[in-house]
Design an enzyme around this catalytic site. Structure first.
Site, PDB file in Angstrom:
ATOM      1  N   TRP A  70       0.819  -1.210   0.000  1.00  0.00           N
ATOM      2  CA  TRP A  70       0.000   0.000   0.000  1.00  0.00           C
ATOM      3  C   TRP A  70       0.855   1.264   0.000  1.00  0.00           C
ATOM      4  CZ3 TRP A  70      -1.876  -3.700   3.970  1.00  0.00           C
ATOM      5  CH2 TRP A  70      -2.960  -4.454   3.490  1.00  0.00           C
ATOM      6  N   HIS A  77      -6.769   2.550   1.603  1.00  0.00           N
ATOM      7  CA  HIS A  77      -7.953   1.681   1.630  1.00  0.00           C
ATOM      8  C   HIS A  77      -8.977   2.282   2.594  1.00  0.00           C
ATOM      9  CE1 HIS A  77      -5.607  -0.936   4.818  1.00  0.00           C
ATOM     10  NE2 HIS A  77      -5.521   0.335   5.051  1.00  0.00           N
ATOM     11  N   ARG A 125      -3.479   5.247  -4.257  1.00  0.00           N
ATOM     12  CA  ARG A 125      -2.258   4.434  -4.187  1.00  0.00           C
ATOM     13  C   ARG A 125      -1.242   4.965  -5.173  1.00  0.00           C
ATOM     14  NH1 ARG A 125      -4.276  -1.793  -2.905  1.00  0.00           N
ATOM     15  NH2 ARG A 125      -5.795  -1.098  -1.350  1.00  0.00           N
ATOM     16  N   GLN A 168     -13.339   2.107  -2.868  1.00  0.00           N
ATOM     17  CA  GLN A 168     -13.559   0.825  -2.191  1.00  0.00           C
ATOM     18  C   GLN A 168     -14.852   0.922  -1.379  1.00  0.00           C
ATOM     19  OE1 GLN A 168     -10.253  -0.281   0.339  1.00  0.00           O
ATOM     20  NE2 GLN A 168      -9.129  -1.188  -1.375  1.00  0.00           N
ATOM     21  N   VAL A 222      -6.802  -9.001   9.818  1.00  0.00           N
ATOM     22  CA  VAL A 222      -7.825 -10.066   9.984  1.00  0.00           C
ATOM     23  C   VAL A 222      -7.131 -11.410  10.230  1.00  0.00           C
ATOM     24  CG1 VAL A 222      -9.700  -9.020   8.654  1.00  0.00           C
ATOM     25  CG2 VAL A 222      -7.940 -10.322   7.457  1.00  0.00           C
ATOM     26  N   ALA A 259     -14.780  -8.409   8.657  1.00  0.00           N
ATOM     27  CA  ALA A 259     -14.615  -7.190   7.839  1.00  0.00           C
ATOM     28  C   ALA A 259     -14.346  -7.625   6.406  1.00  0.00           C
ATOM     29  CB  ALA A 259     -13.453  -6.362   8.374  1.00  0.00           C
TER      30      ALA A 259
END
Ligand code: FA5
Length: 349
Positions: free
Chosen positions: A154, A175, A201, A215, A258, A312
């Site tokens: 990123w 993001h 980005r 997004q 996550v 998520a």
């Protein structure tokens, strides 16, 4: 004066007879009845006559004026009738007017509404957040400390602003995931939100990559949320957006915030899963990253991971729109080419 008036009437009528079209008739009107016309000037001079002549001259003058005006209207009607019979195009007041060009919604807006509608029907709220973000929310709080290799995925644009330590802690968000932290900081479970928004980005653009794109993030946190909830919710979303026959596939993927992390794909709706150009022969199309919220992320916002769990997800809006409408280059979205944009006029909102 009476003679002069009669003489003017005779001359005027004779000249009017000679007028062969509307323009000539208008010149005639100006020459006799206009502000500086012959009759107007003559009528004005009546005021200078001796009182005993003035009355008769006034009445005669007015009569001449009325006669000429009546003759003018008659001549005008005659000319129009003649024009109609010689084929001059008549004024057709039944012709439809020219329709004004109306704008339509941009395909990004259309897709954003479709996605939000699908999730709000499942009980999610829509929230938005800042595009200029702190390093803390974009990375640190998402379990991506400085020097973590995941930061390489990123790369972004940094603000010039420096803090006391000489660091530049502000950036354009890469993001929508930082909003997971902001929402959890402000609210207590149960939480069900979707967060659409622009991301940035620092990368070369090509047919599937833009440096500015949208997004849609999703977050659900509550007691007892499991991977089954994640799968069920995203499966239902895919069916609502892409049709009731869609099959979905989850495979392991890695995102530091996550655990476990997955990528979700749907079976290709162009070939039904047998493999084609759209799905690069695999039969599957990847549509988003997702996973169960990492316990460290929950702890950081003060949630007890023994009590609360959550899932998520984050999807690329233009990529979904490309699949939905068969668009083969993401750069078309923001190049302002009306030939492209006009094709979305009237698409269901
Ligand atoms: C993420 O950005 C994660 N935040 C997603 C996530 C959220 C994972 C929550 C787990 C939990 P990724 O870098 O893969 O992941 O980007 C997500 C989607 O954004 C991609 O699948 C793609 O559809 C879209 N995307 C990424 N980079 C670009 C780009 N340069 N241009 C257009 N779309 C992009």
């Amino acid at each position: 004066m009476l003679e002069r008036l009669e003489e003017l009437r005779a001359r005027a009528i004779a000249e009017m007879e000679a007028a062969g079209d509307k323009a000539a008739l208008e010149s005639w009107r100006l020459a006799y009845l206009g502000r500086k016309g012959a009759l107007t000037i003559l009528l004005r001079s009546i005021g200078a006559l001796p009182p005993e002549e003035r009355r008769a001259a006034g009445a005669a003058g007015n009569q001449v004026k009325t006669d000429l005006e009546t003759a003018l209207e008659r001549k005008r009607a005659a000319l129009e009738a003649a024009a109609r019979s010689t084929g001059e195009p008549p004024l057709d007041i039944t012709l439809p007017g020219r329709a004004p060009t109306l704008g339509g919604l941009h395909p990004t807006t259309l897709m954003l509404r479709q996605i939000c509608r699908a999730f709000t029907a499942l009980g999610f709220q829509v929230v938005e957040g800042p595009e200029v973000e702190w390093d803390y929310y974009n990375f640190e709080a998402l379990n991506i400390p400085k020097d973590h290799p995941a930061r390489d995925m990123w790369s972004t644009f940094w603000m010039d602003f420096q803090n006391k330590a000489g660091e530049r802690p502000m950036l354009l968000r890469t993001h929508t995931s930082p909003m997971q932290i902001r929402v959890m900081e402000r609210a207590r479970p149960p939480i069900r939100v979707v967060i659409p928004g622009r991301c940035y980005r620092y990368e070369a653009t090509d047919a599937t990559h833009e440096s500015i794109f949208f997004q849609v993030e999703g977050l659900a946190v509550d007691q007892g949320i499991t991977m089954a909830d994640l799968k069920g919710t995203l499966y239902e979303f895919a069916r609502r957006l892409f049709g009731p026959e869609r099959r979905v596939r989850f495979r392991c993927d890695y995102f530091p915030f996550v655990e476990p992390g997955v990528e979700m794909a749907i079976d290709c709706f162009a070939c039904g899963g047998s493999g084609c150009r759209l799905c690069s022969g695999s039969g599957w199309i990847e549509i988003m990253g997702a996973g169960m919220v990492h316990p460290k992320v929950l702890e950081r916002v003060g949630y007890d991971p023994q009590v609360y769990t959550g899932f998520a997800f984050g999807l690329g809006l233009e990529r979904i729109a490309m699949l939905q409408w068969g668009i083969n280059d993401i750069r078309l979205f923001y190049s302002n080419d009306l030939r492209f944009l006009k094709q979305f006029k009237g698409v269901g909102q």
